[in-house]
Enzyme design. Structure first.
Site, PDB file in Angstrom:
ATOM      1  N   CYS A 175       0.474  -1.236  -0.100  1.00 29.76           N
ATOM      2  CA  CYS A 175      -0.059  -0.113   0.374  1.00 29.76           C
ATOM      3  C   CYS A 175       0.904   0.825   0.148  1.00 29.76           C
ATOM      4  CB  CYS A 175      -1.145   0.265   0.708  1.00 29.76           C
ATOM      5  SG  CYS A 175       0.500  -0.122   2.582  1.00 29.76           S
ATOM      6  N   CYS A 227       2.936   6.017   8.836  1.00 30.18           N
ATOM      7  CA  CYS A 227       2.030   5.885   7.310  1.00 30.18           C
ATOM      8  C   CYS A 227       0.802   7.764   7.647  1.00 30.18           C
ATOM      9  CB  CYS A 227       1.002   5.135   7.336  1.00 30.18           C
ATOM     10  SG  CYS A 227      -0.734   5.573   5.638  1.00 30.18           S
ATOM     11  N   GLU A 274       0.174  -1.212  15.474  1.00 36.08           N
ATOM     12  CA  GLU A 274      -0.052  -0.058  15.493  1.00 36.08           C
ATOM     13  C   GLU A 274      -1.480  -0.122  16.001  1.00 36.08           C
ATOM     14  OE1 GLU A 274      -2.515   0.295  11.318  1.00 36.08           O
ATOM     15  OE2 GLU A 274      -3.917   1.416  12.659  1.00 36.08           O
TER      16      GLU A 274
END
Ligand code: F3S
Length: 666
Positions: A12, A94, A124
């Site tokens: 991604c 990100c 995360e």
């Protein structure tokens, strides 16, 4: 073999950015650290390690050099700690994850309780929790919600890689227990796009290969999505894990890859597949876009054919050749009482469906079978009506003037007069029973169907009657049931048709009324005397089944014997005396007494029981001559008996008549 590669397979944006930043710093003179593996892909991590990158989980072990923060991000304390060290920080968190950190920090500061929906041990989630001092409630299932008590105000964020289904399920359980609930949908659109695309691809292929690290959360999620729609789904980290034996030459292979799978691993997998198939990769690999071009286009109301992929009591999933599969909910199928979807729709079955909505908001095509089923049933009924076919229909209720039956699910009215060949007293006796029906009125436009059971029953009875007529033979003995008795004879049902036994054919003897011989509902054997089908008449004989009384009259009543009999008829020339039913003898007036008698009635009356001598017997002529005077041997008539009972059993004692009654002068 055909290979379809998902458009969004592999790295991604966030992962690509993080991995690139590591490779970009490889030539640096400083030691390069990543805080934990840069991505959940052992091949990439191993490659970087070989190039000198150190994967370090613990900040205490880092004193200098360059520290690269991976896309998952880290908590605020870890940041502060890093800043206090003599290290260069490359933050590859990100941006989508960074946004979550900001939301959490702000709302935590404003006094909101923080709720993170995701996996507690995922880096995360750990990083996000680090922006509210580690005080977040972390919920990974609805069960986790049940452990919570009431919360005044809460801010909800989601791990970027969870599904919307999971988020919505947990939110629906949370709402009742949180007074002020602020929800941020932080699921990464890249993730949901990848998951949706994977789902659609998995529905259409024979085999699904999900490439990614075995410890990659988003890869695991892709695998579980695929497994729901494609039984032959395999999770592999590299091309080496492909099992050749599981792949057939004609298979359509779908390939997707987790967000941390580099392109070179995907390419290796495709190459391996090509090797298996001994064909060129380019020829056989098509993009998702190309694949979709082969799909059918749809419009609402369109009737299409599809193959049932799965079915349960709630819904059936149908492959209609479109990019998304169709869903038929149980409401959209015409089900009879106690029927379920699984009773009438089977996996693998090809069915016709109507498109009622191309997209229900979640990318599903909504389908219906109802109108097609009804149309088909009506067509069948129409054909059956025209061909005079018999239908079966369960009677569901009684209504005014008749009952309602269901013919293949179509409501059908059966008037009371059409239920039976006989009068129906209580319509409710038919409810719950299966009726045999013929359509007598059909109006599809008005959904009106009227049927009759009586027509079928009448036709059967008529056929039975015809068969009886055809089998009738004069002189044949048959069995019947006495149906009714009249003054002139007895009607006997011989199998749907009635024959008449005339009173004269009931007995060899004298019968005043047929009821003396037979009674209603009695089973009798009769002889067919004659019949006329055109006139519908059948003459039956009952006495003809009984022994003929004159047959051995000369043996039974030899000349010279004295017999007892009953006067049954008086004429001017004598009296007829019944010796037994069917055998009458004549006592000529001259044989009554030696005395002169002007009229027979002066000496005898009907019912008298007398003794007489047999003078002559002619069985073939049914004639027998008797003499009372010879039986007595003198000139006087002895007291006789009288029987006014019509039966042949004479009651001698009761019926005695004195001589004086006949001859007052004596
Ligand atoms: Fe970022 Fe979404 Fe990838 S959050 S790391 S772009 S999956």
């Amino acid at each position: 073999m055909q290979i379809i590669l998902a458009t969004n397979a592999g790295f991604c944006f966030g992962v690509k950015r993080a991995v690139q930043s590591v490779y970009e710093h490889l030539n640096s003179s400083k030691t390069i650290y990543t805080l934990g593996p840069i991505i959940h892909n052992p091949q990439v991590v191993s490659d970087l390690e070989q190039k000198g990158v150190i994967v370090e989980e613990c900040l205490d072990n880092i004193e200098d050099g360059t520290v690269i923060i991976r896309s998952h991000g880290i908590g605020k304390l870890a940041y502060d700690e890093l800043r206090n060290k003599e290290v260069e920080i490359i933050d590859a968190t990100c941006p989508f994850v960074k946004r979550i950190h900001q939301i959490v920090e702000e709302h935590y500061t404003e006094g909101y309780d923080i709720i993170i929906i995701g996996e507690r041990e995922h880096p995360e989630v750990k990083g996000i929790n680090g922006w509210c001092n580690g005080a977040a409630y972390i919920l990974n299932s609805c069960d986790d919600v049940d452990k919570l008590s009431h919360i005044d105000k809460a801010c909800v964020v989601a791990q970027t890689t969870i599904t919307h289904e999971k988020l919505n399920n947990i939110l629906s359980r949370l709402k009742p227990i949180v007074s002020d609930l602020k929800v941020f949908d932080t699921i990464c659109h890249t993730t949901s796009k990848r998951q949706n695309e994977t789902k659609e691809l998995a529905k259409k292929v024979d085999i699904m290969l999900v490439i990614g690290g075995h410890n990659s959360s988003n890869t695991k999620k892709l695998y579980s999505i695929c497994k729901n729609y494609c039984k032959k789904t395999f999770a592999i980290e590299t091309a080496k894990e492909i099992n050749n034996k599981l792949i057939r030459s004609g298979d359509i292979i779908g390939i997707t890859a987790g967000a941390s799978t580099p392109d070179w691993i995907i390419k290796e997998v495709i190459d391996k597949m090509d090797q298996i198939n001994n064909q060129n990769s380019q020829e056989n690999t098509v993009s998702m876009e190309d694949f979709e071009k082969t799909m059918v286009s749809l419009r609402n109301g369109q009737i299409v054919k599809g193959v049932v992929l799965s079915v349960n009591t709630q819904e059936a999933i149908v492959n209609i050749g479109y990019k998304a599969d169709g869903i038929i909910s149980a409401d959209e199928v015409f089900l009879e009482q106690n029927q379920t979807l699984e009773d009438i729709i089977k996996v693998g079955q090809e069915i016709e469906v109507e498109v009622i909505k191309i997209n229900d908001g979640e990318g599903n095509v909504l389908l219906s079978c109802k109108s097609i089923q009804q149309q088909k049933v009506w067509n069948d009924i129409q054909r059956g009506y025209e061909a005079g076919v018999e239908f079966r229909g369960k009677c569901t209720q009684s209504v005014k003037g008749g009952v309602i039956a269901s013919i293949n699910g179509i409501r059908t009215f059966v008037p009371a007069s059409q239920l039976s060949t006989k009068y129906v007293e209580d319509l409710n006796t038919f409810v719950g029973k299966e009726l045999r029906l013929k359509i007598i009125e059909l109006d599809k436009r008005r959904n009106r169907l009227v049927a009759s059971q009586r027509i079928i029953l009448e036709a059967e009875e008529e056929a039975k009657r015809q068969s009886v007529w055809d089998s009738l033979k004069e002189g044949e003995k048959i069995t019947g049931t006495v149906k009714s008795i009249t003054d002139f004879g007895v009607f006997v049902d011989i199998g749907g048709i009635d024959g008449l036994i005339h009173i004269s054919d009931l007995s060899w003897g004298h019968v005043k009324h047929p009821s003396e011989v037979l009674s209603e509902n009695q089973q009798v054997e009769v002889i067919v005397l004659s019949f006329d089908k055109a006139k519908g008449r059948i003459s039956l004989g009952y006495k003809q089944t009984l022994p003929q009384p004159w047959g051995n009259a000369d043996n039974k009543y030899p000349v010279g014997s004295i017999v007892e009999g009953k006067v049954v008829r008086i004429t001017s020339f004598g009296a007829f005396v019944e010796l037994e039913p069917g055998v009458d003898g004549l006592v000529h007036i001259s044989q009554i007494s030696n005395k002169r008698i002007n009229k027979v009635e002066d000496a005898l009356k009907v019912g008298d029981v007398i003794d007489a001598k047999v003078l002559d017997v002619k069985p073939e002529d049914h004639k027998l001559s008797l003499s009372i005077k010879e039986a007595k041997g003198d000139n006087n008539i002895q007291p006789s008996k009288h029987d006014d009972n019509s039966s042949s059993k004479y009651k001698k004692e009761e019926m005695k008549v004195s001589l004086g009654e006949f001859f007052p002068e004596h």
